[in-house]
Design an enzyme around this catalytic site. Structure first.
Site, PDB file in Angstrom:
ATOM      1  N   LYS A  23     -34.605  45.726  33.693  1.00 50.14           N
ATOM      2  CA  LYS A  23     -34.733  45.718  32.239  1.00 50.14           C
ATOM      3  C   LYS A  23     -33.544  44.985  31.627  1.00 50.14           C
ATOM      4  O   LYS A  23     -32.556  44.706  32.307  1.00 50.14           O
ATOM      5  CB  LYS A  23     -34.804  47.152  31.715  1.00 50.14           C
ATOM      6  CG  LYS A  23     -33.592  48.005  32.085  1.00 50.14           C
ATOM      7  CD  LYS A  23     -33.761  49.444  31.663  1.00 50.14           C
ATOM      8  CE  LYS A  23     -32.527  50.259  32.056  1.00 50.14           C
ATOM      9  NZ  LYS A  23     -32.581  51.644  31.557  1.00 50.14           N
ATOM     10  N   TYR A  74     -11.035  32.421  11.581  1.00 49.05           N
ATOM     11  CA  TYR A  74     -11.478  33.121  10.386  1.00 49.05           C
ATOM     12  C   TYR A  74     -10.501  34.219  10.001  1.00 49.05           C
ATOM     13  O   TYR A  74      -9.996  34.951  10.858  1.00 49.05           O
ATOM     14  CB  TYR A  74     -12.863  33.733  10.614  1.00 49.05           C
ATOM     15  CG  TYR A  74     -13.978  32.730  10.663  1.00 49.05           C
ATOM     16  CD1 TYR A  74     -14.287  31.954   9.544  1.00 49.05           C
ATOM     17  CD2 TYR A  74     -14.737  32.549  11.813  1.00 49.05           C
ATOM     18  CE1 TYR A  74     -15.317  31.022   9.579  1.00 49.05           C
ATOM     19  CE2 TYR A  74     -15.769  31.631  11.859  1.00 49.05           C
ATOM     20  CZ  TYR A  74     -16.053  30.869  10.737  1.00 49.05           C
ATOM     21  OH  TYR A  74     -17.083  29.954  10.770  1.00 49.05           O
TER      22      TYR A  74
END
Length: 372
Positions: free
Chosen positions: A38, A265
């Site tokens: 998964k 940033y």
């Protein structure tokens, strides 16, 4: 060295097969590994991993969703595929068309599956204490009545251990209680003449810490990929699991950063001395946790380089002041070995304040997976 791409994942298939052999050796002879593939095989690439495992003779797989299962079918996986989680009614047709096994998450859902009106293969989930999916183990008559639903072909019964990775007395007692509850349900079904179904309970730590258990399948996930959830985890079984995945990117450019200048940033990092920095072609859209801003590190030419400033969507910045050879195009290792140095998935996760399972499963699909 892989020559293409801005950022990529290398998969060591020899290590994968080595892990399979070690884990299989811990299990009873009749118990088969049911790999948990998964979440894109915990970020490794479900197609490549499942195809390699199928070539070894593995015939049972488990996934979280119908879409994951269909991807495996389209990749040529023709063994049994168990969908571990809830499937919405509008996808019931896919369960039948692609010959999938659906988990019965509780009695009400069993009736919903049955009302679809076509024969459907299922495994019945039993809640033995995780309190997630499954009919509570104390509701034995309700569990038994699921066999009365004529459209359900019940081929398995399973539960899930929630603290099998723990080593404290409390955690071990809880796990033993879960095991006993599961076994009690199996005995009850047998006493009522219900046989012919497979049983599975253990995940990775269920195998590593309770290898004596004897069931039909073992749903092994993180251990199959050569990792532990946390780097300090201790297990009863003594195995030498080998990491399958290495995560790499490239230096895009190298430039000076002068004293007092800030980067990225928010100007979140300011140089207190003359520095040399590099931009690396990987970011949080690729699965690098933004929380590693100003606290993670990478490897270049066998040397550590700290992550500085805020991690961006597609890039991050590193301090290469002490790596004189650093140049554009150089390989950057975020997870894996680099000469004598290594960053494991556990090391990476620990710095990010999480577990290996999360880090690996969140690695982005735009990272090309390459078998080496």
């Amino acid at each position: 060295m892989y020559q293409k791409g801005r950022a990529w994942i290398e998969l060591n298939m020899e290590n994968l097969l080595c892990n399979v052999k070690q884990l299989q050796a811990l299990l009873p002879a009749h118990c088969a590994i049911m790999p948990a593939v998964k979440a894109n095989a915990y970020g490794h690439g479900a197609r490549l991993i499942s195809q390699a495992l199928q070539e070894t003779g593995i015939r049972n797989f488990c996934v979280a969703s119908v879409s994951e299962a269909i991807e495996l079918r389209n990749a040529g996986i023709d063994g049994q595929i168990l969908v571990l989680c809830y499937t919405t009614p509008y996808q019931f047709s896919d369960l039948v068309e692609y010959d999938l096994i659906q988990t019965v998450v509780d009695y009400s859902y069993a009736r919903q599956l049955n009302s679809y009106g076509k024969p459907m293969c299922v495994h019945v989930g039993i809640d033995t204490g995780m309190h997630r999916l499954g009919e509570p183990s104390s509701n034995m008559e309700t569990i038994r009545s699921i066999w009365n639903l004529k459209n359900l072909k019940i081929t398995g019964v399973f539960s899930h251990l929630c603290v099998s990775d723990g080593t404290t007395e409390t955690e071990r007692d809880y796990t033993l209680a879960q095991i006993q509850k599961f076994q009690s349900v199996i005995r009850f079904l047998h006493q009522n003449g219900i046989y012919g179904f497979k049983q599975h309970l253990q995940g990775s730590y269920g195998v590593l810490n309770y290898p004596h258990l004897s069931f039909d399948y073992a749903r092994i996930g993180i251990a199959l990929y050569g990792a532990y959830s946390s780097p300090g985890d201790k297990t009863i079984a003594q195995v030498n699991l080998k990491p399958v995945l290495a995560l790499k990117a490239r230096i895009e450019c190298v430039k000076p950063l002068h004293t007092g200048e800030s980067v990225g940033y928010g100007l979140d990092y300011t140089a207190v001395k003359e520095m040399k920095i590099a931009a690396v072609s990987i970011g949080y859209a690729d699965g690098i946790p933004r929380g590693l801003s100003n606290r993670g590190y990478v490897l270049i030419n066998g040397q550590k380089a700290d992550i500085i400033g805020r991690i961006c969507m597609d890039q991050l910045l590193i301090d290469v002041s002490e790596i004189s050879s650093a140049a554009a195009g150089d390989e950057v290792v975020l997870i894996g070995k680099c000469k004598e140095q290594e960053i494991t998935a556990g090391d990476f996760a620990e710095r990010a304040g999480t577990i290996s399972n999360e880090i690996l499963s969140r690695l982005g699909k735009r990272l090309e997976r390459v078998a080496v």
